[in-house]
Design an enzyme around this catalytic site. Structure first.
Site, PDB file in Angstrom:
ATOM      1  N   GLN A 215     -87.763 -21.650  -3.933  1.00 35.69           N
ATOM      2  CA  GLN A 215     -88.590 -21.212  -5.067  1.00 35.69           C
ATOM      3  C   GLN A 215     -90.056 -21.599  -4.856  1.00 35.69           C
ATOM      4  OE1 GLN A 215     -87.107 -19.348  -7.168  1.00 35.69           O
ATOM      5  NE2 GLN A 215     -88.705 -19.048  -8.685  1.00 35.69           N
TER       6      GLN A 215
ATOM      7  N   GLY B 199     -91.913 -19.289  -2.679  1.00 38.28           N
ATOM      8  CA  GLY B 199     -92.082 -17.908  -3.136  1.00 38.28           C
ATOM      9  C   GLY B 199     -91.416 -16.931  -2.181  1.00 38.28           C
TER      10      GLY B 199
ATOM     11  N   GLU C  66     -64.665 -31.082   3.246  1.00 41.19           N
ATOM     12  CA  GLU C  66     -64.387 -32.513   3.002  1.00 41.19           C
ATOM     13  C   GLU C  66     -64.284 -32.823   1.506  1.00 41.19           C
ATOM     14  OE1 GLU C  66     -65.294 -35.384   5.655  1.00 41.19           O
ATOM     15  OE2 GLU C  66     -66.130 -34.082   7.190  1.00 41.19           O
TER      16      GLU C  66
HETATM   17  C1  LIG Z   1     -68.367 -24.644   7.563  1.00 38.31           C
HETATM   18  C2  LIG Z   1     -67.014 -25.227   7.316  1.00 38.31           C
HETATM   19  C3  LIG Z   1     -66.497 -26.165   8.217  1.00 38.31           C
HETATM   20  C4  LIG Z   1     -65.222 -26.696   8.011  1.00 38.31           C
HETATM   21  N1  LIG Z   1     -64.715 -27.582   8.942  1.00 38.31           N
HETATM   22  C5  LIG Z   1     -63.436 -28.042   8.806  1.00 38.31           C
HETATM   23  C6  LIG Z   1     -62.841 -28.874   9.825  1.00 38.31           C
HETATM   24  O1  LIG Z   1     -63.476 -29.224  10.827  1.00 38.31           O
HETATM   25  N2  LIG Z   1     -61.548 -29.244   9.668  1.00 38.31           N
HETATM   26  C7  LIG Z   1     -60.801 -28.887   8.577  1.00 38.31           C
HETATM   27  O2  LIG Z   1     -59.627 -29.265   8.503  1.00 38.31           O
HETATM   28  N3  LIG Z   1     -61.338 -28.090   7.600  1.00 38.31           N
HETATM   29  C8  LIG Z   1     -62.626 -27.656   7.690  1.00 38.31           C
HETATM   30  N4  LIG Z   1     -63.175 -26.840   6.721  1.00 38.31           N
HETATM   31  C9  LIG Z   1     -62.337 -26.404   5.609  1.00 38.31           C
HETATM   32  C10 LIG Z   1     -62.633 -27.122   4.301  1.00 38.31           C
HETATM   33  O3  LIG Z   1     -62.293 -28.467   4.371  1.00 38.31           O
HETATM   34  C11 LIG Z   1     -61.899 -26.378   3.180  1.00 38.31           C
HETATM   35  O4  LIG Z   1     -62.529 -25.110   3.062  1.00 38.31           O
HETATM   36  C12 LIG Z   1     -61.942 -27.125   1.859  1.00 38.31           C
HETATM   37  O5  LIG Z   1     -61.059 -28.222   1.893  1.00 38.31           O
HETATM   38  C13 LIG Z   1     -61.579 -26.247   0.657  1.00 38.31           C
HETATM   39  O6  LIG Z   1     -60.381 -25.575   0.892  1.00 38.31           O
HETATM   40  P1  LIG Z   1     -60.280 -23.991   0.668  1.00 38.31           P
HETATM   41  O7  LIG Z   1     -61.433 -23.359   1.330  1.00 38.31           O
HETATM   42  O8  LIG Z   1     -58.913 -23.601   1.088  1.00 38.31           O
HETATM   43  O9  LIG Z   1     -60.444 -23.774  -0.880  1.00 38.31           O
HETATM   44  P2  LIG Z   1     -59.292 -23.926  -2.044  1.00 38.31           P
HETATM   45  O10 LIG Z   1     -58.639 -25.236  -1.856  1.00 38.31           O
HETATM   46  O11 LIG Z   1     -58.449 -22.700  -1.943  1.00 38.31           O
HETATM   47  O12 LIG Z   1     -60.177 -23.914  -3.298  1.00 38.31           O
HETATM   48  C14 LIG Z   1     -60.753 -22.710  -3.853  1.00 38.31           C
HETATM   49  C15 LIG Z   1     -61.528 -23.080  -5.116  1.00 38.31           C
HETATM   50  O13 LIG Z   1     -60.633 -23.662  -6.080  1.00 38.31           O
HETATM   51  C16 LIG Z   1     -61.083 -24.961  -6.434  1.00 38.31           C
HETATM   52  N5  LIG Z   1     -59.926 -25.842  -6.627  1.00 38.31           N
HETATM   53  C17 LIG Z   1     -58.923 -26.089  -5.749  1.00 38.31           C
HETATM   54  N6  LIG Z   1     -58.047 -26.963  -6.280  1.00 38.31           N
HETATM   55  C18 LIG Z   1     -58.521 -27.284  -7.498  1.00 38.31           C
HETATM   56  C19 LIG Z   1     -58.069 -28.155  -8.547  1.00 38.31           C
HETATM   57  N7  LIG Z   1     -56.966 -28.900  -8.395  1.00 38.31           N
HETATM   58  N8  LIG Z   1     -58.795 -28.212  -9.670  1.00 38.31           N
HETATM   59  C20 LIG Z   1     -59.942 -27.496  -9.813  1.00 38.31           C
HETATM   60  N9  LIG Z   1     -60.421 -26.661  -8.870  1.00 38.31           N
HETATM   61  C21 LIG Z   1     -59.714 -26.563  -7.742  1.00 38.31           C
HETATM   62  C22 LIG Z   1     -61.940 -25.437  -5.272  1.00 38.31           C
HETATM   63  O14 LIG Z   1     -62.850 -26.445  -5.672  1.00 38.31           O
HETATM   64  C23 LIG Z   1     -62.615 -24.137  -4.857  1.00 38.31           C
HETATM   65  O15 LIG Z   1     -63.707 -23.900  -5.700  1.00 38.31           O
HETATM   66  C24 LIG Z   1     -64.454 -26.320   6.880  1.00 38.31           C
HETATM   67  C25 LIG Z   1     -64.992 -25.391   5.965  1.00 38.31           C
HETATM   68  C26 LIG Z   1     -66.249 -24.850   6.174  1.00 38.31           C
HETATM   69  C27 LIG Z   1     -66.799 -23.863   5.185  1.00 38.31           C
END
Ligand SMILES: Cc1cc2nc3c(=O)[nH]c(=O)nc-3n(C[C@H](O)[C@H](O)[C@H](O)COP(=O)(O)OP(=O)(O)OC[C@H]3O[C@@H](n4cnc5c(N)ncnc54)[C@H](O)[C@@H]3O)c2cc1C
Length: 402
Positions: free
Chosen positions: A336, A339, A363
């Site tokens: 922001q 700009g 994480e």
């Molecule tokens: C760039 C990047 C690097 C990564 N690197 C690694 C890695 O090296 N190793 C590894 O193992 N993983 C890795 N990950 C994966 C990451 O740890 C997961 O994406 C993360 O744990 C969330 O899981 P999900 O994406 O399946 O979302 P979900 O668990 O499916 O969640 C979807 C949404 O629902 C919400 N939600 C889920 N459960 C609840 C609850 N009980 N109450 C309220 N809200 C909830 C979440 O907050 C989120 O908003 C990486 C992800 C990214 C984007």
């Protein structure tokens, strides 16, 4: 608590700050645009000792304390999030877990080459069907004699196509919930291991993110980290360490937003004066300063607890949640302040915004940390004040040669 940085901490901070300023910042925008990882990054981080910064010297590391690890992550992410991600998975989630849970033989075989940067390491927990809900993972490891037969797919794995060693968690007893999970070190050369990159990411484009598949992979029993059934405990311990690196890195990203915004606000003029003199711009800078200092203090608290060997799950979760959420806020404000130029890759702040978003997902999403903190507040969960399996920092012992 004394947060004055000692000579070792200042030296490591300066070494990484200089490296980032000279070798990372001038070219990182180009690699981000190409959506490729600069092949020089990992060998150079290894050469500088960064990949084993807080691992004892006798295991190939530099023997610095956990606060130094945090300072290093802050400096790396001041340059680009992708360098800090390397530290999160290689150092925080993998190497520190072997330090914490591995046998002496495993420390020699896996940790030592990782700390020296001869081998790169990754962490495999997430799957296509589960992220937050790890207890419902589908990967299995079936014991047959002195081996486990591993099957499954891990998704969103940082360094998937670069790593030699994977710390993998799979179900050894699918009916036993979190007590039915076990952790292993799987090497990329084992038959049945395949990997690939994920393309089209919002952020960390100059980094490596991919998938790792296991088809009937024969993992020797001596590669098991901890006991059978302890995989959940190992993974949660790993996250205490990985989250610390994410939190300290996010503090570096807030600093990057602050420094770039101050520079721009002093140069850019409207109404005949630098925008820095407008009260609404000052308000944004004031908030960014607050987020930086508060995030840094939460990280120092968590690092101090780690140094003392105090269980720090709550402190680390709070630091991670606060710093990453506020790094997104800081990046939004930085764009922001810039700009229309903030909307272009002529300036780094649009990259900061894209990169910041990953850390509120991996994480432990912000929602998961918010729930954890509420549970601590209600008394539904508590950290044992003394039980911390991560070894406390001991300078004499950590800096002793093998
Ligand atoms: C760039 C990047 C690097 C990564 N690197 C690694 C890695 O090296 N190793 C590894 O193992 N993983 C890795 N990950 C994966 C990451 O740890 C997961 O994406 C993360 O744990 C969330 O899981 P999900 O994406 O399946 O979302 P979900 O668990 O499916 O969640 C979807 C949404 O629902 C919400 N939600 C889920 N459960 C609840 C609850 N009980 N109450 C309220 N809200 C909830 C979440 O907050 C989120 O908003 C990486 C992800 C990214 C984007």
């Amino acid at each position: 608590m004394d947060f004055t940085l000692n000579a070792d901490q200042l030296a490591a901070q300066k070494m990484v700050r200089d490296y980032v300023a000279k070798e990372v910042m001038p070219t990182i925008g180009e690699w981000d645009r190409k959506q490729q990882m600069n092949p020089e990054i990992l060998p150079r981080m290894a050469e500088l000792g960064i990949l084993g910064i807080s691992i004892p010297v006798r295991y190939g590391g530099q023997g610095f304390d956990y606060i130094t690890l945090g300072l290093v992550c802050e400096e790396l992410e001041r340059g680009d999030t992708t360098l800090r991600v390397v530290m999160s998975v290689h150092h925080g989630l993998n190497s520190m877990s072997i330090l914490q849970w591995g046998t002496e033989e495993q420390k020699q075989r896996f940790l030592t080459p990782q700390a020296r940067g001869e081998k790169y390491a990754a962490f495999c927990l997430t799957e296509p069907g589960v992220g937050s809900d790890v207890v419902n993972m589908a990967s299995t490891a079936r014991r047959v004699g002195d081996k486990y037969i591993l099957n499954g797919e891990k998704m969103w794995i940082s360094l998937a196509t670069k790593a030699h060693h994977f710390l993998v968690v799979a179900k050894t007893n699918p009916d036993a919930g979190h007590r039915g999970m076990t952790a292993f070190i799987v090497t990329s050369d084992m038959p049945g291991v395949t990997t690939g990159d994920i393309h089209g990411k919002l952020g960390v484009r100059a980094g490596s993110t991919g998938w790792v598949a296991f088809q009937d992979v024969e993992v020797p029993v001596e590669n098991r980290i901890g006991e059978e059934g302890e995989g959940f405990k190992v993974a949660m311990g790993s996250l205490d360490n990985g989250r610390f690196t994410v939190a300290t890195g996010a503090v570096g990203l807030i600093r990057a937003c602050l420094e770039e915004s101050i520079k721009y606000a002093l140069e850019r003029k409207t109404g005949g004066k630098p925008i820095a003199e407008h009260q609404l711009i000052k308000q944004k800078i004031g908030y960014m300063q607050q987020w930086y200092e508060a995030g840094r203090l939460l990280c120092l608290q968590a690092g101090w607890m780690k140094n003392q060997g105090i269980r720090n799950t709550q402190a680390t979760s709070l630091a991670k949640w606060y710093a990453t959420d506020h790094s997104v806020q800081a990046a939004l404000e930085a764009v922001q302040i810039h700009g229309a130029y903030g909307f272009s890759d002529e300036y780094p702040v649009e990259r900061y915004l894209r990169n910041s978003k990953g850390a509120v997902i991996y994480e432990g999403t912000s929602e998961i940390h918010q729930l954890m903190q509420a549970d601590y507040a209600f008394g539904f969960r508590a950290d044992h004040p003394l039980r911390c399996e991560l070894p406390a920092y001991n300078a004499d012992e950590w800096q002793r040669e093998a």
